[in-house]
Design a protein around this motif. Structure first.
Motif, PDB file in Angstrom:
ATOM      1  N   SER A  51      73.071  29.537  69.642  1.00  0.00           N
ATOM      2  CA  SER A  51      72.934  28.570  69.629  1.00  0.00           C
ATOM      3  C   SER A  51      74.259  27.102  69.218  1.00  0.00           C
ATOM      4  N   LYS A  98      70.349  19.113  62.045  1.00  0.00           N
ATOM      5  CA  LYS A  98      70.932  20.695  62.561  1.00  0.00           C
ATOM      6  C   LYS A  98      72.301  20.154  62.543  1.00  0.00           C
ATOM      7  N   LEU A 158      74.749  20.674  65.008  1.00  0.00           N
ATOM      8  CA  LEU A 158      75.516  21.547  66.402  1.00  0.00           C
ATOM      9  C   LEU A 158      76.709  21.682  66.842  1.00  0.00           C
ATOM     10  N   SER A 209      75.021  26.788  66.046  1.00  0.00           N
ATOM     11  CA  SER A 209      74.073  25.505  65.135  1.00  0.00           C
ATOM     12  C   SER A 209      74.528  25.677  64.035  1.00  0.00           C
TER      13      SER A 209
END
Length: 159
Positions: free
Chosen positions: A95, A124, A126, A97
């Motif tokens: 992802s 989070k 990203l 991330s």
């Protein structure tokens, strides 16, 4: 040339040679001093790094719980390197991330973040490959240090 003139000429040459020797000696000692200073700085960084690694190793062998371990690691890194904030994240390459696990913040930063209304612990991150700070640290595996929180949190925190 008389004996007196030869003697004065010889004395003048000796004085000139002594001055040249003194200048070369001063230049030599200056260069040696600069080299020693540079090496002492390198040695200080190595010693500080080794001390930090020793402390982290001690934490890792004395701590069984992963959450407690990452909290102690982030606190030790922040304290030993005199940082405002240090954190441990999980990187998910699929992802692209980072998910925060633990942070250690200085009292000054905690007070500032409380005034702003957020603590950074649940955000989070990203698009790591699109952020120069993280791209350098994660994908290029090069050290990355910043004094600007927006290098890390820019675009993730809204007013």
């Amino acid at each position: 040339m008389s004996d007196e003139e030869q003697k004065n000429n010889q004395t003048s040459q000796n004085d000139s040679n002594a001055e040249n020797h003194a200048e070369h000696t001063d230049a030599f000692f200056h260069k040696v001093s600069e080299e020693l200073y540079g090496r002492n700085l390198e040695l200080a960084v190595v010693n500080r790094t080794l001390s930090l690694l020793r402390k982290l190793y001690q934490i890792s062998i004395l701590t069984l719980e992963p959450v407690s371990l990452v909290e102690k690691i982030s606190e030790t890194v922040r304290h030993e390197l005199n940082l405002e904030i240090a954190g441990v994240f999980i990187f998910d390459s699929r992802s692209d991330s980072l998910t925060p696990l633990a942070f250690s913040k200085s009292d000054r930063l905690i007070a500032l973040l409380k005034n702003l209304g957020f603590l950074l612990r649940d955000i989070k991150i990203l698009d790591i490959s699109g952020r120069p700070f993280f791209n350098q640290a994660i994908y290029n595996k090069m050290p990355a240090i910043t004094g600007n929180l927006s290098d890390i949190w820019g675009g993730l925190i809204t007013d």
